[in-house]
Design an enzyme around this catalytic site. Structure first.
Site, PDB file in Angstrom:
ATOM      1  CG  HIS A 111      25.394   9.912  -1.189  1.00 27.60           C
ATOM      2  ND1 HIS A 111      24.852   9.184  -0.249  1.00 27.60           N
ATOM      3  CD2 HIS A 111      24.952  11.016  -0.832  1.00 27.60           C
ATOM      4  CE1 HIS A 111      24.135   9.527   0.498  1.00 27.60           C
ATOM      5  NE2 HIS A 111      24.381  11.074   0.085  1.00 27.60           N
ATOM      6  CB  CYS A 162      19.791  17.349  -4.092  1.00 26.47           C
ATOM      7  SG  CYS A 162      19.797  15.859  -3.087  1.00 26.47           S
TER       8      CYS A 162
HETATM    9 MN    MN Z   1      22.994  12.560   1.380  1.00 27.17          MN
END
Ligand code: MN
Length: 147
Positions: free
Chosen positions: A101, A115
């Site tokens: 990612h 996050c």
């Molecule tokens: Mn990560």
């Protein structure tokens, strides 16, 4: 313990420092980190706010732990696995275990996202030349990724 941390200005919170994204390294650019929540007694997760400036990018990486992400500022693009996602404000993204990612702004505005991660997590792995070559077989991914 202070259970209420006020916003002081847009995308800033009282007594929460704006930190380097990661210690050292040249595999990312134009990105800051704010640790908003650092685990509880029975809630073993962190909530971070990352903000990527225009032209910046997060590191291209993968790991066993997962990410749950919500875009809260601007728009961006993300590589998650074999797909390039177009992300708008308030979109949610899940990054499953061992999935490559990377996040980038979608234009000339800052791109910010929350996050959530487990407090006890493994270290990210970065791609070696073989992995990069495999990823670059897809022209869209080749254009997107930054090392
Ligand atoms: Mn990560």
């Amino acid at each position: 313990m202070n259970g209420h941390i006020r916003r002081t200005e847009d995308f800033r919170w009282k007594d929460i420092p704006v930190s380097a994204y990661k210690p050292g390294g040249t595999h990312f650019a134009g990105i800051t980190r704010q640790l908003l929540f650092d685990g509880g007694e029975g809630l073993r997760c962190q909530l971070r706010y990352f903000e990527v400036a225009p032209g910046g990018y997060s590191s291209l990486e993968r790991h066993r732990h997962e990410h749950a992400i919500m875009v809260i500022r601007g728009q961006g693009r993300a590589l998650v696995g074999e797909r390039i996602l177009e992300l708008a404000t308030h979109d949610l993204v899940r990054v499953p275990p061992l999935t490559w990612h990377q996040f980038r702004p979608g234009g000339e505005q800052p791109f910010g996202f929350l996050c959530m991660v487990d407090c006890g997590r493994d270290r990210p792995e970065r791609p070696d030349a073989k992995v990069v070559a495999e990823l670059r077989r897809d022209p869209g991914i080749a254009e997107f990724i930054r090392l």
